[in-house]
Design an enzyme around this catalytic site. Structure first.
Site, PDB file in Angstrom:
ATOM      1  N   GLY A   1       0.563  -1.237   0.020  1.00 39.33           N
ATOM      2  CA  GLY A   1      -0.094   0.041  -0.053  1.00 39.33           C
ATOM      3  C   GLY A   1       0.820   1.236   0.040  1.00 39.33           C
ATOM      4  O   GLY A   1       1.835   1.376   0.733  1.00 39.33           O
ATOM      5  N   LEU A   2       0.357   2.190  -1.071  1.00 33.57           N
ATOM      6  CA  LEU A   2       1.174   3.548  -0.882  1.00 33.57           C
ATOM      7  C   LEU A   2       0.309   4.688  -1.043  1.00 33.57           C
ATOM      8  O   LEU A   2       0.404   5.452  -1.613  1.00 33.57           O
ATOM      9  CB  LEU A   2       1.943   3.377  -2.323  1.00 33.57           C
ATOM     10  CG  LEU A   2       3.407   4.331  -2.160  1.00 33.57           C
ATOM     11  CD1 LEU A   2       4.143   4.343  -0.955  1.00 33.57           C
ATOM     12  CD2 LEU A   2       3.971   4.414  -3.593  1.00 33.57           C
ATOM     13  N   GLY A   3      -0.912   4.529  -0.222  1.00 34.72           N
ATOM     14  CA  GLY A   3      -1.650   5.785   0.071  1.00 34.72           C
ATOM     15  C   GLY A   3      -1.107   6.489   1.228  1.00 34.72           C
ATOM     16  O   GLY A   3       0.060   6.872   0.904  1.00 34.72           O
TER      17      GLY A   3
ATOM     18  N   VAL B   1      -0.792   6.712   4.297  1.00 37.98           N
ATOM     19  CA  VAL B   1       0.272   6.072   5.409  1.00 37.98           C
ATOM     20  C   VAL B   1       1.356   5.685   4.590  1.00 37.98           C
ATOM     21  O   VAL B   1       2.435   5.782   5.421  1.00 37.98           O
ATOM     22  CB  VAL B   1      -0.676   5.139   6.320  1.00 37.98           C
ATOM     23  CG1 VAL B   1       0.459   4.801   7.348  1.00 37.98           C
ATOM     24  CG2 VAL B   1      -1.762   5.876   6.857  1.00 37.98           C
ATOM     25  N   GLY B   2       1.238   4.822   3.755  1.00 39.45           N
ATOM     26  CA  GLY B   2       2.323   4.145   3.107  1.00 39.45           C
ATOM     27  C   GLY B   2       3.236   5.149   2.560  1.00 39.45           C
ATOM     28  O   GLY B   2       4.586   5.304   2.597  1.00 39.45           O
TER      29      GLY B   2
ATOM     30  N   GLU C   1       1.004  -0.948  16.362  1.00 38.18           N
ATOM     31  CA  GLU C   1       0.847   0.592  17.261  1.00 38.18           C
ATOM     32  C   GLU C   1       0.160   1.560  16.518  1.00 38.18           C
ATOM     33  O   GLU C   1      -0.756   2.222  16.995  1.00 38.18           O
ATOM     34  CB  GLU C   1       2.416   0.964  17.380  1.00 38.18           C
ATOM     35  CG  GLU C   1       2.228   2.254  18.193  1.00 38.18           C
ATOM     36  CD  GLU C   1       1.903   2.409  19.628  1.00 38.18           C
ATOM     37  OE1 GLU C   1       2.565   1.723  20.409  1.00 38.18           O
ATOM     38  OE2 GLU C   1       0.735   2.697  19.634  1.00 38.18           O
TER      39      GLU C   1
ATOM     40  N   GLY D   1     -11.898  17.145   3.641  1.00 37.77           N
ATOM     41  CA  GLY D   1     -10.912  15.982   3.745  1.00 37.77           C
ATOM     42  C   GLY D   1     -10.840  15.152   5.005  1.00 37.77           C
ATOM     43  O   GLY D   1      -9.957  14.543   5.327  1.00 37.77           O
TER      44      GLY D   1
ATOM     45  N   GLU E   1     -14.569  10.916   5.007  1.00 43.12           N
ATOM     46  CA  GLU E   1     -14.346  10.455   3.556  1.00 43.12           C
ATOM     47  C   GLU E   1     -15.885  10.409   2.931  1.00 43.12           C
ATOM     48  O   GLU E   1     -16.963  10.626   3.566  1.00 43.12           O
ATOM     49  CB  GLU E   1     -14.062   8.767   3.976  1.00 43.12           C
ATOM     50  CG  GLU E   1     -12.919   8.680   4.649  1.00 43.12           C
ATOM     51  CD  GLU E   1     -12.395   7.400   4.456  1.00 43.12           C
ATOM     52  OE1 GLU E   1     -12.616   6.633   3.540  1.00 43.12           O
ATOM     53  OE2 GLU E   1     -11.693   7.044   5.472  1.00 43.12           O
TER      54      GLU E   1
ATOM     55  N   LYS F   1     -11.332  -0.367  17.325  1.00 43.26           N
ATOM     56  CA  LYS F   1     -10.250   0.053  17.959  1.00 43.26           C
ATOM     57  C   LYS F   1     -10.390  -0.189  19.478  1.00 43.26           C
ATOM     58  O   LYS F   1      -9.387  -0.330  20.159  1.00 43.26           O
ATOM     59  CB  LYS F   1      -9.949   1.704  18.079  1.00 43.26           C
ATOM     60  CG  LYS F   1      -9.626   2.115  16.683  1.00 43.26           C
ATOM     61  CD  LYS F   1      -9.480   3.737  16.310  1.00 43.26           C
ATOM     62  CE  LYS F   1      -8.952   3.857  14.953  1.00 43.26           C
ATOM     63  NZ  LYS F   1      -9.303   5.267  14.662  1.00 43.26           N
TER      64      LYS F   1
END
Lengths: 443, 443
Positions: free
Chosen positions: B9-11, B13-14, B126, B184, B187, B202
């Site tokens: 994944g490179l969204g 966070v990535g 984490e 933003g 969503e 969570k």
């Protein structure tokens, strides 16, 4: 396979640790594996809050460290000596150490860390800062991806209790101190707390971990709350601030390192009463609570809050460290002391940290002046600031009871300390200025 | 010796993780040992905020997991599948995993932990809760000495942003949601956030760690903010409260275990809008910030506060986990995947946790009723509560614009849910009560 614990000291914290070990039900199952095998006390006959078998107690702390049944040494006696020597003795014997001793770690942390690395044992210190608040291990293990910009905190419960009551009651420092001593929130000799030394010990430890290198404890500019006037707390309140004893460690722009090398890190580390805007995350921290704010790139601001002292909270942190060592021992089948150390948990030094001269640091300042009550005084003061290049946020004249005098409070923008000192010297020389009554930092 | 990282994944966070790995200077020196060796993306040609060599990218995530150069697998693609399968595939290959995927961990955490234990690899999470706030590792490593009484938190940034703005502006939920989507902060499909599902994921994870056993995610009573009326926020304000979407896990009295055994732990776990007294430590947490309050014996209350989402903070937590694994690998000379796992860092399950029926739980309640504007209504309502044994803190009648009607707000003391439901049924049957307009929990 139980793990043998040797306890050095059975005061407030030591008794708290013993109480946890004696009641493992409902706690992490590893607590049940910990066995208190030897306890060093000063006086065998003193009454104690915990009941322990008489044969556990000893007045010879070295014998506790040396006892073959003791596998982890827990130092909660406090003071510099013999605590330091006992910690080093345990390390030399290949025994991991858990300590709550901020004074020893702040002064001898480098020596102790080097000895621990040689012997391949862990020395864990979660209880040394922030009582029950997890802050040491999170700094070591959870924020390593960041470039830390600043670590700031309210890390002395006694002074925060005194300041909270001064603010709430408008009371004077000596009166609240006397009451805090009566209630057990301040010690008979309160110097280490009220003069800022305890907070300086703790910020030295936090800065060393956050920036990866030991910080010279004795070089930290330290100012306590013992000179603080209730009037400044009241004026700060009217201007939208609360006054807290803040410990700060802040990165200064440093030279770029060569590729593959870590640059030397210049730090501005200090302890002093500070005006915080009421909306600041640390402004609402009252009583004996502590809080530590860590600012880094890319994490932003994270804050850790909780009880900064007391038997239960501090013992919680001590036992957490014991559990971490016990967990590693269990994972390595008891070979924990021989295995190489996880660099995050061991937190070795990896960068050279230096404190900067305070003249090159920049801050916002709060200044209270006693002046004659004459037209033109504010103008003259403003001119002194202007000529030194010091930009002012506000100048306010407060009413005073004393005839013929006025009190003027100035809050500056963030300015270089050298320029501020230059302005201050010029202001002190003004004939209409009778005294610089207070000079505090502002966030 | 560098360590090979494979990124799934490179969204947002990535990309944040890649940015940290590309700029190691000033961070912990272990960051410099991490090498991004393969990255799975959905579309090779999409423009990205980070520049990566084209040969690193692949549209085949299984190939990234299987790549021999990849030693640690970092899953930041989100969603249930293929994320779950890829995590299990990495574990089966003996590769430690770092994931930010709360949905997968909340639902398949037990399966994943069992697989990880069998393979002897760490799965660190984490970033799954609280964005950049260190909360998972502190719960595992720093609070194990405690009997945890309660874990409560504001752990969804989107809803906290919306609630903060509703409170500040007196605005209606649909208007603020639309604006949050435009900016933003929410969503296009906001269901997982505003209906409370994300917070339930969570709190399931936090409860599982705090109490030492998996919590059935689907059984958690969950109420979002999508039905919340701005009027209740305004009334709460007048009564001294703020409204927050709170996730709570609380220990209930459980049967005593036999000596040497861990008792089953009964838990009250839930997510719902909650009135917090303005002085409560969580009441001042605004905007996209998160905070988690842990209450335990003997630590008391500790709170962790910070940015709950965003590329930088979440990537900070992901890289912290990578560093922990890298540190262990370095300590064990690369044998980290074969060595037995440190039980604290691995956080195995050690207790059976069960959710209680909500009927036996006790809470304070906030109730808003639309009634006819007649004398005696308050008396009739009070009688219904009294007959059900529900003790009331306050009944207040608020002015309304609508003719002939009144609005009455009741806040109860802490009462058994079954009794409260009984009182509510009786109140709904009163001819003068037109509607139960809102029913919220109060701390």
């Amino acid at each position: 396979m139980t793990i043998g614990i040797g306890l050095l000291g059975l005061g407030t914290v030591g008794a708290g640790v013993a109480a946890i070990l004696a009641t493992p039900a409902g706690r992490h199952p590893l607590v049940g594996e910990l066995e208190l095998r030897r306890v060093a006390v000063r006086d065998l006959n003193r009454p104690r809050p915990v009941e322990l078998a008489a044969e556990l107690l000893s007045t010879d702390p070295e014998a506790v460290v040396d006892d073959l049944a003791v596998e982890i040494v827990v130092e909660v006696m406090g003071g510099l000596e013999p605590a330091r020597s006992l910690i080093l003795r345990a390390i030399a014997a290949g025994k991991p150490v858990v300590t709550a001793n901020k004074a020893v770690i702040a002064r001898y942390g480098e020596e102790i860390a080097a000895a621990a690395a040689r012997s391949g044992v862990y020395v864990l210190i979660e209880a040394a800062v922030g009582g029950g608040i997890p802050i040491i291990e999170p700094l070591k293990q959870s924020l390593g991806a960041n470039r830390i910009q600043r670590v700031s905190g309210i890390i002395n419960g006694t002074t925060n209790y005194i300041l909270s009551r001064m603010a709430a009651e408008g009371a004077a420092y000596p009166d609240v101190l006397a009451d805090a001593q009566r209630l057990g929130y301040a010690e008979a000799d309160p110097a280490a707390d009220v003069q800022g030394g305890d907070a300086a010990d703790k910020i030295a430890i936090l800065a060393g971990l956050a920036y990866g290198g030991p910080v010279p404890r004795e070089a930290i500019p330290t100012e306590g709350i013992d000179q603080l006037d209730a009037r400044d707390i009241a004026y700060a309140e009217q201007l939208g601030y609360v006054v807290k004893l803040l410990a700060v460690a802040q990165a200064m722009p440093s030279e770029q390192a060569m590729p593959g090398e870590q640059a030397e890190q210049l730090l501005d580390v200090r302890v002093h009463p500070t005006l915080l805007p009421k909306a600041h995350p640390l402004a609402g921290v009252n009583g004996v609570n502590n809080a530590i704010l860590v600012e880094g790139d890319p994490v932003g601001q994270v804050m850790f809050y909780g009880p900064g002292a007391g038997a239960g909270p501090t013992a919680s942190a001590v036992v957490a460290d014991i559990l971490n060592i016990a967990g590693i021992r269990q994972a390595t089948g008891g070979r924990g002391t021989q295995a190489p150390l996880d660099p995050l948990l061991a937190a070795g030094s990896w960068r050279d940290c230096q404190l900067v001269e305070s003249a090159v640091t920049s801050h916002r300042n709060y200044l209270r002046l006693r002046t004659s009550d004459r037209a033109g005084v504010i103008g003259a003061i403003g001119t002194c600031f202007g000529e030194a290049g010091v930009s002012i946020q506000s100048i306010v004249q407060f009413e005073t009871q004393s005839a013929g005098g006025a009190e003027i409070v100035v809050i500056t923008h963030e300015v270089c300390e050298a320029n501020f000192r230059q302005a201050l010297a010029a202001i002190e020389a003004l004939t209409d200025v009778q005294a610089v009554a207070a000079c505090l930092r502002t966030l």
